[in-house]
Every structure is written in C-alpha cells, then in structure tokens.
Write a protein that holds these residues in place. Sequence first.
Motif, mmCIF file in Angstrom:
data_model
loop_
_atom_site.group_PDB
_atom_site.id
_atom_site.type_symbol
_atom_site.label_atom_id
_atom_site.label_comp_id
_atom_site.label_asym_id
_atom_site.label_seq_id
_atom_site.Cartn_x
_atom_site.Cartn_y
_atom_site.Cartn_z
ATOM 1 N N UNK A 44 1.113 -0.927 0.546
ATOM 2 C CA UNK A 44 -0.180 -0.107 -0.282
ATOM 3 C C UNK A 44 0.759 0.981 -0.079
ATOM 4 N N UNK A 45 0.722 1.920 -0.956
ATOM 5 C CA UNK A 45 0.804 3.919 -0.916
ATOM 6 C C UNK A 45 0.777 4.415 -1.568
ATOM 7 N N UNK A 46 0.673 5.555 -0.697
ATOM 8 C CA UNK A 46 -0.081 6.250 0.220
ATOM 9 C C UNK A 46 0.778 7.846 -0.189
ATOM 10 N N UNK A 47 0.093 9.019 -1.040
ATOM 11 C CA UNK A 47 0.599 9.849 -0.786
ATOM 12 C C UNK A 47 -0.029 11.673 -1.100
ATOM 13 N N UNK A 48 -0.145 12.028 0.124
ATOM 14 C CA UNK A 48 -1.203 13.043 0.431
ATOM 15 C C UNK A 48 -1.204 13.453 1.832
ATOM 16 N N UNK A 49 -2.282 14.403 2.237
ATOM 17 C CA UNK A 49 -1.875 15.183 3.571
ATOM 18 C C UNK A 49 -3.110 13.627 4.121
ATOM 19 N N UNK A 50 -2.744 12.583 4.683
ATOM 20 C CA UNK A 50 -3.511 12.098 5.573
ATOM 21 C C UNK A 50 -3.337 11.615 7.135
ATOM 22 N N UNK A 51 -3.800 11.089 7.711
ATOM 23 C CA UNK A 51 -4.057 10.672 8.621
ATOM 24 C C UNK A 51 -3.329 9.074 9.057
ATOM 25 N N UNK A 52 -1.777 8.956 8.947
ATOM 26 C CA UNK A 52 -1.343 8.121 9.015
ATOM 27 C C UNK A 52 -1.843 6.837 9.283
ATOM 28 N N UNK A 53 -2.117 6.674 11.324
ATOM 29 C CA UNK A 53 -2.795 5.565 11.811
ATOM 30 C C UNK A 53 -4.285 5.554 11.918
ATOM 31 N N UNK A 54 -4.933 6.505 10.709
ATOM 32 C CA UNK A 54 -6.530 6.056 10.179
ATOM 33 C C UNK A 54 -6.055 5.143 9.149
ATOM 34 N N UNK A 55 -5.537 5.791 8.437
ATOM 35 C CA UNK A 55 -4.839 4.400 7.380
ATOM 36 C C UNK A 55 -4.363 3.072 7.591
ATOM 37 N N UNK A 56 -3.536 2.988 8.562
ATOM 38 C CA UNK A 56 -3.410 1.755 9.073
ATOM 39 C C UNK A 56 -4.013 1.154 8.855
ATOM 40 N N UNK A 57 -4.403 1.811 10.183
ATOM 41 C CA UNK A 57 -5.827 0.395 10.945
ATOM 42 C C UNK A 57 -6.914 0.627 9.085
ATOM 43 N N UNK A 58 -7.198 1.418 8.853
ATOM 44 C CA UNK A 58 -8.516 1.575 7.742
ATOM 45 C C UNK A 58 -8.420 -0.109 6.928
ATOM 46 N N UNK A 59 -6.709 -0.240 5.671
ATOM 47 C CA UNK A 59 -6.080 -0.988 5.055
ATOM 48 C C UNK A 59 -6.039 -2.429 6.310
#
Length: 208
Positions: free
Chosen positions: A119-134
């Motif tokens: 999973x590669x993410x680029x942008x202004x995001x909440x890292x912990x939120x995305x890790x939990x979501x994926x």
Amino acid sequence: MEENGIQIEPACSEDYFVVNVQTTTAQIDLTLEILDEVLNNSTMDDYEIEKKRSEILNKIRQQRDIPMNIALEEFKTKIFENSVYSHTNKVLEKTLPTVTRENVVNYYNKIFDSKNVIVSVNGNVDTDKLINAFGSILSDRKQPVFEYSRYRVTKLNNPKTYQKDIVDLKTAWLFLGWQTDGIYDKKDFVTLMGSILRLKNMQMPGQI
C-alpha cells in the motif's frame, strides 16, 4: 464516485495487479468504503468478463498487424519456454474463450493475499487512520501459500531460433536475448541492472 471526485482504476500485468485510487481529504472515508467493496465484494459480472474478453482478443488481432509484435511474441515464447511467461497471445487466443466467471473468481481469491499487498499513499492523510483502515479491509485476505516456484523460468541449455518471412515486407525485425539468473541471484541482478542503466545513459539522442 464522479460526484465526489473519486477515481478507482484497476490494472494488471504478467506479475501483479494494482488498484490506483485518487480522492480528496474530505472523501477519504467514502473512498475507503468503496475500495473495500471493490476488493472484497466484487460481483465480477459475466457481462463485464465477456466485454473484457472481447477487448483482449480484438487487441491481439490488431497487434498482429505490426510485424514487430509478431517477432516479440515468438521471442517470448522461445526464451520463456515451459513457463507461464511463454503464455503469449497465441496461448491467450486458445484459452481465453474458455475462461469462465468461476475461473476468474477462484483465481482472484487464490492470488489476492494480504501478505503480497503493498500500500502506497501520497498526500495529507492521517497515517494511523489509514493503517487501521487498510488492516480492516485486508484482514480476510489470507490465502494458502501461493506456489511461486511454478513461475520460475526453465533454463535454456541450447540456442533456440525462429524465423518468419512476411510477403511484401521490406523491413526486418531481429530479436536477440539471453537468460540470466534474474532476481534470484541478488548480486548478479544488481550488476546486470547497473550495466543496463549505464548502456542506456550512453545512447545517443534518437536511439532506443
């Protein structure tokens, strides 16, 4: 998705498939919800499979109008003989018409393993939120170990050649190739890639 500025586009090659996602910060939650649906609950509709089948077969026929593509097809068939990489358009033309929705679903469920996902993410995001979501989206994607050894290329012990004459063609296409140990020999692989990059940088403008 269009109303919310969301794009989800799948693509594939011989070795991998990807799902490219573009969205806005405000629509991340909706995007993840849709992505979850796409990855885990796709209907893989018969109509869509038939449409893609026709598209691929038509593309194969169109490619045959270019002699270089014929030469490349034969080259891959020879150098990757007895491996899945030799499954060129000639094989696809024979097997693709027999592929069923069940075949597609079974293969997808077998190959889509969370251990093989990047999973590669680029942008202004909440890292912990995305890790939990994926982590939640991919939590059920745990399949039996896939036998990647079947994808090894058989070593060629003797030269193999193929020649085809095309009537009224004044241009000749010549493909030469040699097998290497590839990624299984990390030292030689890095050396080989370095040599290729140096040769590429040495080329004159207009050369390929």
